[in-house]
Design a protein around this motif. Structure first.
Motif, PDB file in Angstrom:
ATOM      1  N   TRP A 142       1.353  -1.453   0.222  1.00 46.60           N
ATOM      2  CA  TRP A 142       0.259  -0.481   0.140  1.00 46.60           C
ATOM      3  C   TRP A 142       1.080   1.040  -0.315  1.00 46.60           C
ATOM      4  O   TRP A 142       0.650   2.490  -0.481  1.00 46.60           O
ATOM      5  CB  TRP A 142      -0.918   0.334   0.817  1.00 46.60           C
ATOM      6  CG  TRP A 142      -2.686  -0.996   1.192  1.00 46.60           C
ATOM      7  CD1 TRP A 142      -2.125  -1.817  -0.104  1.00 46.60           C
ATOM      8  CD2 TRP A 142      -3.401  -0.683   1.564  1.00 46.60           C
ATOM      9  NE1 TRP A 142      -3.203  -2.657   0.923  1.00 46.60           N
ATOM     10  CE2 TRP A 142      -3.840  -2.288   1.458  1.00 46.60           C
ATOM     11  CE3 TRP A 142      -3.690  -0.755   2.488  1.00 46.60           C
ATOM     12  CZ2 TRP A 142      -5.261  -2.123   1.377  1.00 46.60           C
ATOM     13  CZ3 TRP A 142      -5.377   0.146   3.186  1.00 46.60           C
ATOM     14  CH2 TRP A 142      -6.037  -1.682   2.825  1.00 46.60           C
ATOM     15  N   ASP A 149      -2.022  10.389  -4.193  1.00 49.50           N
ATOM     16  CA  ASP A 149      -2.258   8.495  -5.308  1.00 49.50           C
ATOM     17  C   ASP A 149      -1.145   8.710  -6.035  1.00 49.50           C
ATOM     18  O   ASP A 149      -1.427   8.650  -7.600  1.00 49.50           O
ATOM     19  CB  ASP A 149      -3.557   8.742  -5.843  1.00 49.50           C
ATOM     20  CG  ASP A 149      -4.645   8.290  -5.026  1.00 49.50           C
ATOM     21  OD1 ASP A 149      -4.092   7.583  -3.986  1.00 49.50           O
ATOM     22  OD2 ASP A 149      -5.854   8.662  -4.582  1.00 49.50           O
ATOM     23  N   VAL A 186      -9.004  -4.497  -2.560  1.00 51.80           N
ATOM     24  CA  VAL A 186      -9.304  -3.900  -3.215  1.00 51.80           C
ATOM     25  C   VAL A 186      -7.890  -2.615  -3.175  1.00 51.80           C
ATOM     26  O   VAL A 186      -7.559  -1.594  -3.860  1.00 51.80           O
ATOM     27  CB  VAL A 186     -10.470  -2.965  -2.679  1.00 51.80           C
ATOM     28  CG1 VAL A 186     -10.642  -1.698  -2.518  1.00 51.80           C
ATOM     29  CG2 VAL A 186     -11.528  -3.606  -3.143  1.00 51.80           C
ATOM     30  N   GLY A 187      -6.895  -2.480  -2.003  1.00 56.57           N
ATOM     31  CA  GLY A 187      -6.169  -2.320  -1.354  1.00 56.57           C
ATOM     32  C   GLY A 187      -4.903  -3.204  -2.478  1.00 56.57           C
ATOM     33  O   GLY A 187      -3.819  -1.744  -3.669  1.00 56.57           O
ATOM     34  N   GLN A 189      -4.812  -4.312  -5.457  1.00 54.61           N
ATOM     35  CA  GLN A 189      -5.282  -3.990  -6.808  1.00 54.61           C
ATOM     36  C   GLN A 189      -5.761  -2.420  -7.496  1.00 54.61           C
ATOM     37  O   GLN A 189      -4.920  -2.020  -8.550  1.00 54.61           O
ATOM     38  CB  GLN A 189      -6.862  -3.879  -7.488  1.00 54.61           C
ATOM     39  CG  GLN A 189      -7.337  -5.823  -7.694  1.00 54.61           C
ATOM     40  CD  GLN A 189      -8.279  -5.966  -7.928  1.00 54.61           C
ATOM     41  OE1 GLN A 189      -9.532  -5.826  -7.700  1.00 54.61           O
ATOM     42  NE2 GLN A 189      -9.130  -7.661  -7.857  1.00 54.61           N
ATOM     43  N   ARG A 190      -5.731  -1.604  -6.382  1.00 52.58           N
ATOM     44  CA  ARG A 190      -5.890  -0.029  -6.231  1.00 52.58           C
ATOM     45  C   ARG A 190      -4.561   0.644  -6.677  1.00 52.58           C
ATOM     46  O   ARG A 190      -3.780   1.023  -7.527  1.00 52.58           O
ATOM     47  CB  ARG A 190      -5.427   0.949  -5.123  1.00 52.58           C
ATOM     48  CG  ARG A 190      -6.055   1.801  -5.186  1.00 52.58           C
ATOM     49  CD  ARG A 190      -6.282   3.312  -3.639  1.00 52.58           C
ATOM     50  NE  ARG A 190      -5.474   2.670  -2.536  1.00 52.58           N
ATOM     51  CZ  ARG A 190      -6.200   2.062  -1.495  1.00 52.58           C
ATOM     52  NH1 ARG A 190      -6.959   1.610  -1.438  1.00 52.58           N
ATOM     53  NH2 ARG A 190      -5.251   1.612  -0.639  1.00 52.58           N
ATOM     54  N   ASN A 191      -3.212  -0.127  -5.776  1.00 51.81           N
ATOM     55  CA  ASN A 191      -1.760   0.080  -6.027  1.00 51.81           C
ATOM     56  C   ASN A 191      -0.913  -1.399  -6.995  1.00 51.81           C
ATOM     57  O   ASN A 191      -0.623  -0.379  -7.603  1.00 51.81           O
ATOM     58  CB  ASN A 191      -1.230  -0.189  -4.829  1.00 51.81           C
ATOM     59  CG  ASN A 191      -1.157   0.665  -3.760  1.00 51.81           C
ATOM     60  OD1 ASN A 191      -0.537   1.174  -3.734  1.00 51.81           O
ATOM     61  ND2 ASN A 191      -2.208   0.436  -2.769  1.00 51.81           N
ATOM     62  N   GLU A 193      -2.889  -1.338  -9.982  1.00 52.85           N
ATOM     63  CA  GLU A 193      -2.978  -1.057 -11.731  1.00 52.85           C
ATOM     64  C   GLU A 193      -1.721   0.571 -11.350  1.00 52.85           C
ATOM     65  O   GLU A 193      -2.074   0.481 -12.315  1.00 52.85           O
ATOM     66  CB  GLU A 193      -5.000  -0.353 -10.438  1.00 52.85           C
ATOM     67  CG  GLU A 193      -4.869   0.763 -11.885  1.00 52.85           C
ATOM     68  CD  GLU A 193      -5.096   0.197 -13.223  1.00 52.85           C
ATOM     69  OE1 GLU A 193      -5.708  -0.884 -13.381  1.00 52.85           O
ATOM     70  OE2 GLU A 193      -5.684   0.953 -13.822  1.00 52.85           O
TER      71      GLU A 193
END
Ligand code: ZN
Length: 311
Positions: A142, A149, A186-187, A189-191, A193
């Motif tokens: 993370w 971001d 979710v975390g 995938q966010r990172n 991505e």
């Protein structure tokens, strides 16, 4: 404040002798927790703070009394346990390689110090050339992005194992974890991505650069790897979360911490690693072992012992 502005502010504050006015998290520590060499390669660790965890996370397949006794023998008493976070930085010629990226600011309030620690030690995140992930749990990935971001290590090439990438980016990944772990997906995938355009997928057995070698230590997560740094007999194994606790992982490798996603495979991996590390007397760095995370494995009766090294 944007991260570039924040860096400017820090530089100005420090030039004006205002560092005592900075929040504690931004105050210069100016040194690594440890600095060692393996095969001529420089290895240091920096703190990302600590995780605050309930005791029952440390072993799910034993009774409370056994678990409490093991935690007590590591000096951990009370209703929460502090699990330190040691992030490794490898300097090999022109390569400056982070092993994992810390927790960032969205996971736990007691974690996420890495950026400030690196800044305090005078390490420019823009100078990091590679980030090698052991796995994609929050406290390891993370920190890939900052509060805004933006990439924390904007010039680094990220590396993750093929199996780890496949697990977290699968379309049904959210359904493959328990409900209370869905935020991990979710975390992750966010990172992932944020770095997907430049990511390099790797397989155990490969080298990131000469002297930085990927080992399969699957089980904690489906594609968890450890990183062997050095050459010949002069090596250090950066374990990630293959061994997470100074007593439980070594004296009771068959216990199941709640964080192991494939518990049986994690036990097999731990036993194999412990036998080899003890036989070879290889130095180890554990992400969650007592700071600076450095030590080695010793055979003890029917199991093993962690011997911490501070320098
Ligand atoms: Zn971890």
């Amino acid at each position: 404040m944007k991260s570039t502005d924040r860096r400017c502010f820090l530089a100005l504050a420090s030039a004006a002798g205002l560092s005592s006015m900075l929040p504690a998290a931004y105050r210069a520590n100016a040194k690594a927790q440890t600095m060692i060499k393996a095969g001529g390669i420089e290895i240091s660790t920096y703190s990302d703070g600590f995780l605050t965890l309930p005791p029952d996370m440390f072993a799910t397949n034993v009774d409370t009394a056994q678990r409490t006794k093991a935690l007590q023998s590591a000096g951990q008493i009370g209703t929460t346990v502090k699990s330190p976070i040691n992030v490794t930085l490898v300097r090999n010629g022109k390569n400056l390689i982070m092993i994992d990226a810390g927790s960032g600011s969205r996971f736990m309030s007691t974690a996420g110090r890495l950026a400030a620690e690196l800044e305090g030690a005078g390490i420019d995140p823009k100078a990091v050339t590679q980030v090698v992930y052991t796995h994609a749990h929050p406290d390891h990935i993370w920190g890939t992005t900052d509060d805004f971001d933006e990439l924390s290590f904007p010039n680094a090439i990220p590396y993750i194992s093929e199996a780890e990438w496949a697990f977290w980016t699968a379309e049904d990944a959210i359904n493959r974890v328990p409900k209370d772990r869905q935020s991990f997906v979710v975390g992750a995938q966010r990172n992932l991505e944020a770095i997907k355009d430049r990511i390099k997928l790797m397989k155990p057995g490969q080298d990131v650069v000469t002297g930085v070698h990927i080992l399969a230590t699957f089980g904690h997560t489906p594609g968890h790897v450890s990183i062997e740094v050095g050459t010949g007999n002069d090596r250090v194994v950066v374990l990630g979360d293959a061994l997470t606790h100074p007593v439980i992982s070594f004296e009771h490798p068959e216990w199941h911490p709640a964080s192991d996603q494939l518990p049986d495979q994690a036990v097999t991996t731990r036993k194999r690693l412990l036998a080899k590390l003890a036989a070879d007397r290889t130095r180890i760095i554990g992400y969650h072992l007592p700071p600076p995370g450095l030590g080695y494995v010793e055979k003890k009766a029917n199991a093993y012992k962690f011997v911490s090294v501070t320098n």
